[in-house]
Design a protein around this motif. Structure first.
Motif, short mmCIF file in Angstrom:
data_model
loop_
_atom_site.label_atom_id
_atom_site.label_comp_id
_atom_site.label_asym_id
_atom_site.label_seq_id
_atom_site.Cartn_x
_atom_site.Cartn_y
_atom_site.Cartn_z
N ASN A 68 0.75 -1.18 -0.05
CA ASN A 68 0.07 0.04 0.17
C ASN A 68 0.86 1.30 0.01
OD1 ASN A 68 -2.83 -1.26 0.53
ND2 ASN A 68 -1.59 -2.21 1.93
N GLY A 69 1.60 1.44 -1.05
CA GLY A 69 2.91 2.71 -1.13
C GLY A 69 3.92 2.22 -0.70
N ALA A 70 4.75 3.18 -1.25
CA ALA A 70 6.29 2.75 -1.13
C ALA A 70 6.75 2.98 0.44
CB ALA A 70 7.02 3.95 -2.02
N LYS A 71 5.66 3.63 1.14
CA LYS A 71 5.94 3.90 2.51
C LYS A 71 5.92 2.60 3.12
CE LYS A 71 4.73 7.39 5.02
NZ LYS A 71 4.02 8.55 5.69
N HIS A 72 4.65 2.07 2.84
CA HIS A 72 4.25 0.66 3.34
C HIS A 72 5.37 -0.34 2.78
CE1 HIS A 72 1.37 -2.93 3.43
NE2 HIS A 72 1.94 -2.81 4.57
N TYR A 106 16.84 13.67 5.93
CA TYR A 106 16.20 12.30 5.44
C TYR A 106 14.74 12.43 5.07
CZ TYR A 106 15.51 12.58 10.70
OH TYR A 106 15.30 13.21 11.81
N TRP A 107 14.10 11.57 4.71
CA TRP A 107 12.67 11.52 4.48
C TRP A 107 12.17 11.31 5.79
CZ3 TRP A 107 8.86 7.04 3.33
CH2 TRP A 107 7.72 7.47 3.26
N VAL A 108 11.11 12.04 6.24
CA VAL A 108 10.72 12.17 7.75
C VAL A 108 10.40 10.72 8.25
CG1 VAL A 108 8.09 12.60 6.71
CG2 VAL A 108 8.89 13.48 9.13
N SER A 114 17.15 0.91 -0.67
CA SER A 114 17.38 1.85 -1.98
C SER A 114 15.75 2.38 -2.30
CB SER A 114 18.18 1.01 -3.12
OG SER A 114 18.11 2.20 -4.22
N ASP A 115 15.65 3.49 -1.62
CA ASP A 115 14.18 4.02 -2.02
C ASP A 115 14.21 4.82 -3.40
OD1 ASP A 115 11.81 5.52 -1.97
OD2 ASP A 115 11.78 6.10 -0.01
N GLU A 116 13.56 4.31 -4.39
CA GLU A 116 13.77 5.00 -5.59
C GLU A 116 12.60 5.53 -6.47
OE1 GLU A 116 15.92 1.83 -8.18
OE2 GLU A 116 17.21 1.84 -6.25
N ILE A 117 11.91 6.22 -5.36
CA ILE A 117 10.63 6.63 -5.65
C ILE A 117 10.46 7.87 -6.63
CG2 ILE A 117 10.33 8.06 -3.46
CD1 ILE A 117 7.31 6.05 -4.53
N TYR A 118 11.48 8.65 -6.55
CA TYR A 118 11.68 9.67 -7.35
C TYR A 118 12.69 9.45 -8.79
CZ TYR A 118 9.81 12.53 -3.66
OH TYR A 118 8.93 12.91 -2.64
N GLU A 119 12.37 8.21 -9.10
CA GLU A 119 13.53 7.78 -10.19
C GLU A 119 13.26 8.46 -11.44
OE1 GLU A 119 12.05 4.02 -11.43
OE2 GLU A 119 13.43 3.71 -12.96
N PHE A 163 4.04 4.06 -7.39
CA PHE A 163 3.27 4.77 -8.43
C PHE A 163 2.98 6.21 -8.04
CE2 PHE A 163 3.02 0.39 -8.72
CZ PHE A 163 3.45 0.04 -10.21
N SER A 164 3.16 6.70 -6.81
CA SER A 164 2.63 7.93 -6.35
C SER A 164 3.26 9.12 -7.06
CB SER A 164 3.16 8.22 -4.75
OG SER A 164 2.26 7.19 -4.09
N LYS A 165 4.49 9.20 -7.25
CA LYS A 165 5.17 10.62 -7.56
C LYS A 165 5.38 10.41 -9.10
CE LYS A 165 6.30 10.80 -3.07
NZ LYS A 165 5.94 11.89 -2.09
N SER A 166 5.71 9.29 -9.77
CA SER A 166 6.00 9.09 -11.17
C SER A 166 4.66 9.39 -11.99
CB SER A 166 6.59 7.81 -11.67
OG SER A 166 7.67 7.56 -10.77
N TRP A 193 -3.61 6.36 -4.69
CA TRP A 193 -4.18 4.91 -5.04
C TRP A 193 -3.47 4.08 -4.05
CZ3 TRP A 193 -5.70 3.65 -10.38
CH2 TRP A 193 -6.53 4.80 -10.92
N ARG A 194 -2.44 4.63 -3.13
CA ARG A 194 -1.71 3.82 -2.41
C ARG A 194 -1.13 2.52 -2.96
NH1 ARG A 194 0.51 6.57 -0.96
NH2 ARG A 194 1.31 5.31 0.89
N LEU A 195 -0.18 2.76 -3.84
CA LEU A 195 0.60 1.48 -4.53
C LEU A 195 2.07 1.56 -4.64
CD1 LEU A 195 -1.33 -0.22 -7.37
CD2 LEU A 195 -0.89 -0.85 -5.28
C1 LIG Z 1 11.62 9.39 -0.26
C2 LIG Z 1 10.12 8.81 -0.13
N1 LIG Z 1 9.96 7.60 -0.06
C3 LIG Z 1 8.70 7.17 0.00
C4 LIG Z 1 7.34 8.17 -0.29
C5 LIG Z 1 6.17 7.28 -0.15
O1 LIG Z 1 5.55 7.06 -1.13
P1 LIG Z 1 4.24 6.55 -1.43
O2 LIG Z 1 2.96 7.36 -1.41
O3 LIG Z 1 4.12 5.54 -2.34
O4 LIG Z 1 3.89 5.68 0.11
C6 LIG Z 1 7.81 9.54 -0.06
C7 LIG Z 1 6.34 10.18 -0.13
O5 LIG Z 1 6.45 11.28 0.26
C8 LIG Z 1 8.96 9.85 -0.24
O6 LIG Z 1 9.28 11.25 -0.27
#
Ligand SMILES: Cc1ncc(COP(=O)(O)O)c(C=O)c1O
Length: 389
Positions: free
Chosen positions: A97-101, A123-125, A186-191, A220-223, A229-231
């Motif tokens: 449910n999201g990259a956070k999860h 860092y990311w919060v 390796s958090d690649e969410i902003y790839e 999928f959130s950022k790109s 959608w939480r994926l």
């Molecule tokens: C660095 C980083 N990783 C992960 C996330 C979380 O993304 P998601 O919406 O897919 O949970 C964020 C969102 O702010 C982020 O900035």
């Protein structure tokens, strides 16, 4: 009712106090320029929405396998091979449910009491609190503007102890990690949101040793402008993927069924909307950075990715929270204090908002700064009454 020590140790979000003040001001009819957004201001591309609607209409509204539908895991496997030179089989991929999860699952599956996790700041919060929730200890490594806020291998080595289990950073410090068998998250969410000559490199693709130690996170959130959608997903060595699947099966079960069909369309469909969004972000980035770099006594490094400019306010003699509070109350501009990201020398401005808001907000920012600079004080920018607001 007694709160568990696990929950009680979490720090309340510093971003929330500014955010709730900004919202209260907006509710009073005040025109606030918000630079706090952590999500694209664009709508999800139409073909992605259409795929989710079609799934709903076809009755795809039941539980799916907890790790995600096979076709999505397969599509992610193909994406990782073609975009990132990473060979993961579908069985090594867990959709969450999201990259956070996905990050939290990865930390829970690999870290425990007694372990340390190295996290470069800013860092990311959420990273430090996720580590604490898993019972492990975050070890924060400060970085500097001089090094473009990147952790150097020497900083990493200095922070290592026999308890170090994992580190979280997008840059390759893999040799040191490989020598000591330290896992890499390796958090690649902003790839997909990189600019100029910057190229995204997946740490796991650098060597066999790196691949074996890395858990790759993406989503999928950022790109694709799909925050709601939480994926998201992770790809990992099979033993880790299996452990994550078990955790997920007992906690959340599968991510939303029809969202998964949207994600499948995102990966398989037209990639042009993504390029268009990136181009718009790039234009705003150039504008915002040019304006900020002309303001005296504050500095910034031009961001090479994502949609934030980190402004160094350390010459002003204020904490980041005081600076942000003051800017909001005096100029109706909301920024995020860097203390939320482990660096009190900075504030963060997001350019995931329209160019009109960016222009207006920066005009106000600059005017306020100009007024402050004219005030008498022991050094430039010092604001004697800053704490009195
Ligand atoms: C660095 C980083 N990783 C992960 C996330 C979380 O993304 P998601 O919406 O897919 O949970 C964020 C969102 O702010 C982020 O900035």
């Amino acid at each position: 009712m007694e709160i568990s020590t696990r929950a009680a140790q979490l720090s309340p979000s510093l971003t929330l106090s500014i955010d709730s003040k900004a919202k209260a001001m907006k509710a009073e009819g005040i025109d606030v320029c918000g630079f706090g957004a952590g999500e694209p201001d664009f709508d999800t591309p139409e073909h992605i929405k259409a795929a989710a609607i079609a799934a709903l209409e076809a009755g795809f509204t039941k539980y799916t396998p907890s790790a995600g539908i096979p076709e999505l895991r397969q599509a992610i496997s193909e994406k990782l091979a073609s975009d990132n030179q990473l060979n993961y089989r579908a069985a090594q991929i867990i959709v969450s449910n999201g990259a956070k999860h996905a990050c939290y699952n990865a930390i829970l599956a690999t870290c425990q009491a007694g372990d340390e996790v190295i996290i470069p700041a800013p860092y990311w919060v959420s990273y430090p609190d996720m580590v604490r929730l898993a019972g492990a200890d975050p070890v924060i490594v400060p970085t500097s503007e001089r090094n473009s806020w990147k952790m150097r291998a020497s900083d990493f080595e200095n922070a290592m102890t026999p308890r170090t289990k994992m580190f979280e950073e997008l840059q390759a410090i893999t040799d040191v990690a490989a020598e000591e068998d330290i896992y890499i998250l390796s958090d690649e969410i902003y790839e997909k949101l990189v600019y100029d000559d910057a190229m995204h490199v997946s740490i796991g693709s650098l060597s066999k040793e790196a691949y074996d130690l890395t858990i790759t996170i993406n989503g999928f959130s950022k790109s694709y402008a799909m925050t709601g959608w939480r994926l998201g997903y992770l790809a990992a060595p099979e033993a880790v993927a299996k452990a994550v699947d078990s955790i997920q099966s007992h906690t959340t079960s599968n991510p939303s069924s029809f969202s998964q069909h949207g994600a499948l369309a995102a990966l398989k469909g037209d990639q042009q909307p993504l390029a268009d969004m990136r181009e718009e972000f790039d234009m705003r980035r150039n504008y915002m950075f040019d304006r900020i770099s002309k303001i005296p006594n504050i500095t910034a490094v031009k961001p090479q990715g994502a949609f934030y400019v980190l402004v160094n306010i350390s010459q002003l003699g204020l904490t980041s929270q005081n600076f942000a509070d003051r800017l909001l109350s005096k100029a109706n501009v909301a920024v995020i204090p860097g203390a939320a990201f482990g660096d009190d020398r900075t504030v963060r401005l997001s350019y995931a908002t329209s160019i009109d808001v960016i222009k207006k907000g920066l005009d106000r920012f600059q005017d306020q700064h100009r007024r402050d600079q004219k005030r008498p004080g022991p050094f430039p920018g010092f604001l004697p009454d800053a704490l009195a607001i």
